[in-house]
Scaffold this motif. Sequence first.
Motif, PDB file in Angstrom:
ATOM      1  N   SER A 170      -7.429  -1.953  12.906  1.00  0.00           N
ATOM      2  CA  SER A 170      -8.030  -2.781  13.952  1.00  0.00           C
ATOM      3  C   SER A 170      -7.301  -2.600  15.278  1.00  0.00           C
ATOM      4  N   GLU A 224      -3.892 -12.461  20.924  1.00  0.00           N
ATOM      5  CA  GLU A 224      -2.770 -13.392  20.796  1.00  0.00           C
ATOM      6  C   GLU A 224      -2.924 -14.218  19.520  1.00  0.00           C
ATOM      7  N   GLY A 254      -3.506 -19.370  16.304  1.00  0.00           N
ATOM      8  CA  GLY A 254      -3.142 -20.378  15.301  1.00  0.00           C
ATOM      9  C   GLY A 254      -1.642 -20.609  15.268  1.00  0.00           C
ATOM     10  N   ASN A 275      -2.659 -14.709   8.165  1.00  0.00           N
ATOM     11  CA  ASN A 275      -4.117 -14.865   8.110  1.00  0.00           C
ATOM     12  C   ASN A 275      -4.759 -13.730   7.336  1.00  0.00           C
ATOM     13  N   TYR A 276      -4.170 -12.546   7.421  1.00  0.00           N
ATOM     14  CA  TYR A 276      -4.828 -11.353   6.871  1.00  0.00           C
ATOM     15  C   TYR A 276      -4.154 -10.867   5.610  1.00  0.00           C
ATOM     16  N   LEU A 277      -4.975 -10.696   4.578  1.00  0.00           N
ATOM     17  CA  LEU A 277      -4.458 -10.311   3.270  1.00  0.00           C
ATOM     18  C   LEU A 277      -3.697  -8.984   3.337  1.00  0.00           C
ATOM     19  N   HIS A 304      -4.415 -18.453   6.959  1.00  0.00           N
ATOM     20  CA  HIS A 304      -5.661 -18.374   6.189  1.00  0.00           C
ATOM     21  C   HIS A 304      -5.468 -17.753   4.788  1.00  0.00           C
ATOM     22  N   SER A 305      -5.022 -16.511   4.733  1.00  0.00           N
ATOM     23  CA  SER A 305      -4.893 -15.853   3.420  1.00  0.00           C
ATOM     24  C   SER A 305      -3.831 -16.516   2.565  1.00  0.00           C
ATOM     25  N   GLY A 340      -1.837 -25.654   9.972  1.00  0.00           N
ATOM     26  CA  GLY A 340      -0.386 -25.663  10.129  1.00  0.00           C
ATOM     27  C   GLY A 340       0.145 -26.728  11.066  1.00  0.00           C
ATOM     28  N   GLU A 341      -0.699 -27.154  12.052  1.00  0.00           N
ATOM     29  CA  GLU A 341      -0.215 -28.187  12.987  1.00  0.00           C
ATOM     30  C   GLU A 341       0.117 -29.451  12.224  1.00  0.00           C
ATOM     31  N   ARG A 371     -13.974 -25.723  15.440  1.00  0.00           N
ATOM     32  CA  ARG A 371     -13.286 -25.198  14.254  1.00  0.00           C
ATOM     33  C   ARG A 371     -14.158 -25.438  13.028  1.00  0.00           C
ATOM     34  N   SER A 406     -14.611 -16.590   3.876  1.00  0.00           N
ATOM     35  CA  SER A 406     -13.776 -17.719   3.458  1.00  0.00           C
ATOM     36  C   SER A 406     -13.550 -18.706   4.592  1.00  0.00           C
ATOM     37  N   ASP A 466     -15.958 -19.448  14.805  1.00  0.00           N
ATOM     38  CA  ASP A 466     -16.695 -18.674  13.797  1.00  0.00           C
ATOM     39  C   ASP A 466     -18.123 -18.430  14.258  1.00  0.00           C
ATOM     40  N   ILE A 483     -11.206  -4.389   4.959  1.00  0.00           N
ATOM     41  CA  ILE A 483     -12.625  -4.068   5.176  1.00  0.00           C
ATOM     42  C   ILE A 483     -12.870  -2.687   5.807  1.00  0.00           C
TER      43      ILE A 483
HETATM   44  C1  B12 Z   1     -11.005 -14.902  15.530  1.00  0.00           C
HETATM   45  C2  B12 Z   1     -10.914 -14.080  14.268  1.00  0.00           C
HETATM   46  C3  B12 Z   1     -10.579 -12.760  14.399  1.00  0.00           C
HETATM   47  C4  B12 Z   1     -10.176 -12.128  15.692  1.00  0.00           C
HETATM   48  C5  B12 Z   1      -8.648 -12.076  15.836  1.00  0.00           C
HETATM   49  C6  B12 Z   1      -8.042 -13.379  16.169  1.00  0.00           C
HETATM   50  C7  B12 Z   1      -6.590 -13.234  16.502  1.00  0.00           C
HETATM   51  N1  B12 Z   1      -6.228 -13.771  17.607  1.00  0.00           N
HETATM   52  O1  B12 Z   1      -5.834 -12.662  15.765  1.00  0.00           O
HETATM   53  C8  B12 Z   1     -10.710 -10.704  15.468  1.00  0.00           C
HETATM   54  C9  B12 Z   1     -12.174 -10.621  15.841  1.00  0.00           C
HETATM   55  C10 B12 Z   1     -10.008  -9.667  16.249  1.00  0.00           C
HETATM   56  C11 B12 Z   1     -10.563 -10.608  13.988  1.00  0.00           C
HETATM   57  C12 B12 Z   1     -10.368  -9.433  13.356  1.00  0.00           C
HETATM   58  C13 B12 Z   1     -10.313  -9.313  11.998  1.00  0.00           C
HETATM   59  N2  B12 Z   1     -10.561 -10.293  11.115  1.00  0.00           N
HETATM   60 CO1  B12 Z   1     -10.729 -12.079  11.593  1.00  0.00          CO
HETATM   61  N3  B12 Z   1     -11.130 -13.925  11.918  1.00  0.00           N
HETATM   62  C14 B12 Z   1     -11.161 -14.628  13.004  1.00  0.00           C
HETATM   63  C15 B12 Z   1     -11.598 -16.058  12.684  1.00  0.00           C
HETATM   64  C16 B12 Z   1     -13.108 -16.162  12.976  1.00  0.00           C
HETATM   65  C17 B12 Z   1     -10.877 -17.189  13.417  1.00  0.00           C
HETATM   66  C18 B12 Z   1      -9.351 -17.054  13.469  1.00  0.00           C
HETATM   67  C19 B12 Z   1      -8.785 -17.958  14.525  1.00  0.00           C
HETATM   68  O2  B12 Z   1      -8.239 -17.526  15.532  1.00  0.00           O
HETATM   69  N4  B12 Z   1      -8.960 -19.247  14.317  1.00  0.00           N
HETATM   70  C20 B12 Z   1      -8.427 -20.276  15.193  1.00  0.00           C
HETATM   71  C21 B12 Z   1      -6.940 -20.520  14.904  1.00  0.00           C
HETATM   72  C22 B12 Z   1      -6.502 -21.737  15.652  1.00  0.00           C
HETATM   73  O3  B12 Z   1      -6.820 -20.755  13.526  1.00  0.00           O
HETATM   74  P1  B12 Z   1      -5.908 -19.862  12.550  1.00  0.00           P
HETATM   75  O4  B12 Z   1      -5.450 -18.618  13.156  1.00  0.00           O
HETATM   76  O5  B12 Z   1      -6.604 -19.763  11.242  1.00  0.00           O
HETATM   77  O6  B12 Z   1      -4.625 -20.795  12.361  1.00  0.00           O
HETATM   78  C23 B12 Z   1      -4.652 -21.998  11.639  1.00  0.00           C
HETATM   79  C24 B12 Z   1      -4.323 -21.866  10.148  1.00  0.00           C
HETATM   80  O7  B12 Z   1      -4.629 -20.618   9.603  1.00  0.00           O
HETATM   81  C25 B12 Z   1      -2.884 -22.192  10.075  1.00  0.00           C
HETATM   82  N5  B12 Z   1      -1.864 -21.187  10.370  1.00  0.00           N
HETATM   83  C26 B12 Z   1      -1.935 -20.041  11.060  1.00  0.00           C
HETATM   84  N6  B12 Z   1      -0.712 -19.473  11.140  1.00  0.00           N
HETATM   85  C27 B12 Z   1       0.158 -20.265  10.499  1.00  0.00           C
HETATM   86  C28 B12 Z   1       1.523 -20.169  10.287  1.00  0.00           C
HETATM   87  C29 B12 Z   1       2.169 -21.172   9.583  1.00  0.00           C
HETATM   88  C30 B12 Z   1       3.607 -21.081   9.347  1.00  0.00           C
HETATM   89  C31 B12 Z   1       1.444 -22.280   9.083  1.00  0.00           C
HETATM   90  C32 B12 Z   1       2.120 -23.344   8.345  1.00  0.00           C
HETATM   91  C33 B12 Z   1       0.070 -22.352   9.277  1.00  0.00           C
HETATM   92  C34 B12 Z   1      -0.564 -21.366   9.993  1.00  0.00           C
HETATM   93  O8  B12 Z   1      -2.750 -23.184  11.065  1.00  0.00           O
HETATM   94  C35 B12 Z   1      -3.507 -22.782  12.211  1.00  0.00           C
HETATM   95  C36 B12 Z   1      -3.935 -23.956  13.023  1.00  0.00           C
HETATM   96  O9  B12 Z   1      -4.660 -24.872  12.251  1.00  0.00           O
HETATM   97  C37 B12 Z   1     -11.286 -16.116  11.159  1.00  0.00           C
HETATM   98  C38 B12 Z   1     -12.126 -17.075  10.361  1.00  0.00           C
HETATM   99  C39 B12 Z   1     -11.527 -18.441  10.415  1.00  0.00           C
HETATM  100  N7  B12 Z   1     -12.300 -19.403  10.725  1.00  0.00           N
HETATM  101  O10 B12 Z   1     -10.335 -18.627  10.194  1.00  0.00           O
HETATM  102  C40 B12 Z   1     -11.525 -14.660  10.736  1.00  0.00           C
HETATM  103  C41 B12 Z   1     -10.775 -14.098   9.551  1.00  0.00           C
HETATM  104  C42 B12 Z   1      -9.352 -14.628   9.573  1.00  0.00           C
HETATM  105  N8  B12 Z   1     -10.782 -12.592   9.784  1.00  0.00           N
HETATM  106  C43 B12 Z   1     -10.953 -11.936   8.749  1.00  0.00           C
HETATM  107  C44 B12 Z   1     -10.973 -10.512   8.725  1.00  0.00           C
HETATM  108  C45 B12 Z   1     -11.304  -9.853   7.406  1.00  0.00           C
HETATM  109  C46 B12 Z   1     -10.703  -9.776   9.881  1.00  0.00           C
HETATM  110  C47 B12 Z   1     -10.571  -8.250   9.963  1.00  0.00           C
HETATM  111  C48 B12 Z   1      -9.682  -7.628   8.903  1.00  0.00           C
HETATM  112  C49 B12 Z   1     -11.921  -7.636   9.885  1.00  0.00           C
HETATM  113  C50 B12 Z   1     -12.905  -8.085  10.871  1.00  0.00           C
HETATM  114  N9  B12 Z   1     -13.370  -7.178  11.652  1.00  0.00           N
HETATM  115  O11 B12 Z   1     -13.302  -9.233  10.926  1.00  0.00           O
HETATM  116  C51 B12 Z   1     -10.003  -8.019  11.362  1.00  0.00           C
HETATM  117  C52 B12 Z   1      -8.485  -7.726  11.357  1.00  0.00           C
HETATM  118  C53 B12 Z   1      -7.756  -8.324  12.514  1.00  0.00           C
HETATM  119  C54 B12 Z   1      -6.315  -7.931  12.640  1.00  0.00           C
HETATM  120  N10 B12 Z   1      -5.389  -8.840  12.596  1.00  0.00           N
HETATM  121  O12 B12 Z   1      -5.983  -6.800  12.798  1.00  0.00           O
HETATM  122  C55 B12 Z   1     -11.059 -12.800   7.533  1.00  0.00           C
HETATM  123  C56 B12 Z   1      -9.715 -12.818   6.782  1.00  0.00           C
HETATM  124  C57 B12 Z   1      -9.890 -12.411   5.384  1.00  0.00           C
HETATM  125  C58 B12 Z   1      -8.567 -12.209   4.723  1.00  0.00           C
HETATM  126  N11 B12 Z   1      -8.350 -13.047   3.757  1.00  0.00           N
HETATM  127  O13 B12 Z   1      -7.783 -11.347   5.064  1.00  0.00           O
HETATM  128  C59 B12 Z   1     -11.454 -14.182   8.143  1.00  0.00           C
HETATM  129  C60 B12 Z   1     -11.006 -15.374   7.322  1.00  0.00           C
HETATM  130  C61 B12 Z   1     -12.995 -14.237   8.274  1.00  0.00           C
HETATM  131  C62 B12 Z   1     -13.723 -14.042   6.984  1.00  0.00           C
HETATM  132  N12 B12 Z   1     -14.566 -13.072   6.979  1.00  0.00           N
HETATM  133  O14 B12 Z   1     -13.596 -14.695   5.993  1.00  0.00           O
HETATM  134  N13 B12 Z   1     -10.610 -11.836  13.419  1.00  0.00           N
END
Ligand code: B12
Length: 527
Positions: free
Chosen positions: A14, A21, A24, A69-71, A98-99, A123-124, A194, A204, A238, A388
């Motif tokens: 990717s 950035e 999360g 977040n990513y497996l 997430h993962s 995580g918040e 969200r 997921s 999403d 993927i």
């Molecule tokens: C936006 C997004 C992207 C963005 C990247 C966002 C970024 N800045 O990194 C883009 C479009 C680039 C992207 C790409 C990919 N994504 Co994406 N993405 C998302 C999406 C829709 C939202 C993530 C997000 O920013 N949410 C908002 C923030 C605030 O939430 P968050 O990051 O999840 O953080 C929260 C919790 O996870 C947790 N948390 C996070 N970090 C930490 C750390 C600690 C210590 C703790 C306690 C908690 C915690 O607390 C946070 C706040 O509540 C999710 C789906 C989802 N709803 O989660 C899929 C998702 C994460 N992506 C997924 C996938 C598969 C990918 C890709 C591999 C493929 C693709 N093309 O979609 C690529 C790989 C990206 C990479 N890293 O190289 C899958 C993950 C599957 C998996 N289990 O690995 C998801 C779940 C979607 C799905 N299809 O089910 N993605």
Amino acid sequence: MKLLALHPSALMYSRVFLRLEPLGLELVAEAARARGHEVRLLDLQAATHRDLFRLLDQWRPDAIAVGLNYLANVPEVIDLAKETKRRLPQSVYAVGGHSASFIAHELLEHGEGAIDAVLRGEGEACLPLLLEALGSGRDAMAAVAGAVTPGGDGPPPVFIESLDTLLPARDLLPRRSKYFLGVLDPCASIEFTRGCPWDCAFCSAWTFYGRSYRAKSPERVGEELARIREPGIFIVDDVAFIQSKHGFAIGAEIERRGIRKEYYLETRADVLLRNKDVFRYWKSLGLSYMFLGLEALDAEGLERYRKRVTLEKSLEALEFARSLGIMVAVNIIADPDWDESRFQVIRDWALGIPEIVNISVNTPYPGTETWHTESRRLTSRDYRLFDIQHCVLSTRLPLHRFYEELVKTQQVLNLKHMGFGALKDTVRIAANRLLHGQTNFVKMLWKFSSVYDPRLQLADHRQPVAYEIHPRDHHGETRLDPRSLYVHKAVSRLRATDAATEAFVAETGGRAAPAVAEAARDRSAVP
Ligand code: B12
Ligand code: SF4
């Protein structure tokens, strides 16, 4: 307490198109900072392992909180846990995201004592509780909501009270010019809502948030956007603008503040068609790029993924986006069962439309229904291949032929956008970015063929594997209990008290009701 918030490296396939950035993790970091902890954030997408080790040795944090977040990042996060414990044996290494939330126990097993806690859910909510518990000793971690520790599991994770409470700690990331998304270079990320109320079988997002759907207030969005310096904005929701009223209210706030940015968002075809006015309005505010998950071109595929949108509607949505002058990218999921003719159908179709077509490979992730129905067919259990872009299920074609067809399709589609007509635009954009000192977009143009190569993809399957994903029945589980899918407890949209959810139901004219019942039936019908 000194806390290091850490994000793992970019995924190999990717990094060509984007580096974003870690929104999360920035929120989690802010939650800890708000409780008085001294927090630093290191993003390995824009820094090296050497930078990390230097920081560990010199700053010596008491706790390290890693976003997983990513497996495909699992092996790196485990290896870093072991190395961190070697350097700082007294520190606490916690993993969340997430993962991590779906494979908490298996992470502890792989960590062999190096991972002290996995925090499930938002995580918040849970990280500040964990840091507070540490004041009473390590054993207290096992009582924290959402925690999974070698000493036991805490109660289920809790939701944060409101999305408005915290602003992401963007100031903790010094190298912000590193973040880009294609031509949006540099680019920041923002969240308006969200969760997702749909329930696609391969995704997921809905199982993580228990099908809940929450919105940030327009005032808070306006305040956050006003503080962002980057001209490009990725709206990470999403499904953007499920509620047109919310989209209009944010837009009005943006206009009131005189903010001008260029936006990218992801949404669904049916939402786009239902809420045409809000997307038209956002075009006037600077919406330039949009991602639509079409996923399949046939009724059978759409049914299998439980997309709940017909192909006709998807094509109508493309037509509408085109009429607005928004650049659209669509995603199609390549099934391991595809033969040459199926790839050819996609190439022919994709060449006939002006939109960017992205191909991903059907991959069963823990936390999805597909994981429960397909994971017996796994041909690889190497976490790194769950991105993927690789195929981890048995293919109808020999694997090397599958990759040849896949990359040929991706190349054809890439060339379509690098063709003569498109090249003029590309050169103009590249020159403009270079003038502004941004090199990410230009570097991206040259990386494609060095990364997308069927021989490299095949070779990835032959790497030595240190950590293997556990198959679904590893813990004796044989039957799918739909409730076991969720990280946060499922919230029925009808019972939810959340105003945003009620507005969604109202806006769909109550049509959400049968959808909820139907989804429940569907899920309980999964073997
Ligand atoms: C936006 C997004 C992207 C963005 C990247 C966002 C970024 N800045 O990194 C883009 C479009 C680039 C992207 C790409 C990919 N994504 Co994406 N993405 C998302 C999406 C829709 C939202 C993530 C997000 O920013 N949410 C908002 C923030 C605030 O939430 P968050 O990051 O999840 O953080 C929260 C919790 O996870 C947790 N948390 C996070 N970090 C930490 C750390 C600690 C210590 C703790 C306690 C908690 C915690 O607390 C946070 C706040 O509540 C999710 C789906 C989802 N709803 O989660 C899929 C998702 C994460 N992506 C997924 C996938 C598969 C990918 C890709 C591999 C493929 C693709 N093309 O979609 C690529 C790989 C990206 C990479 N890293 O190289 C899958 C993950 C599957 C998996 N289990 O690995 C998801 C779940 C979607 C799905 N299809 O089910 N993605
Ligand atoms: S694929 Fe999109 S619409 Fe379907 S459940 Fe996931 S986030 Fe929701």
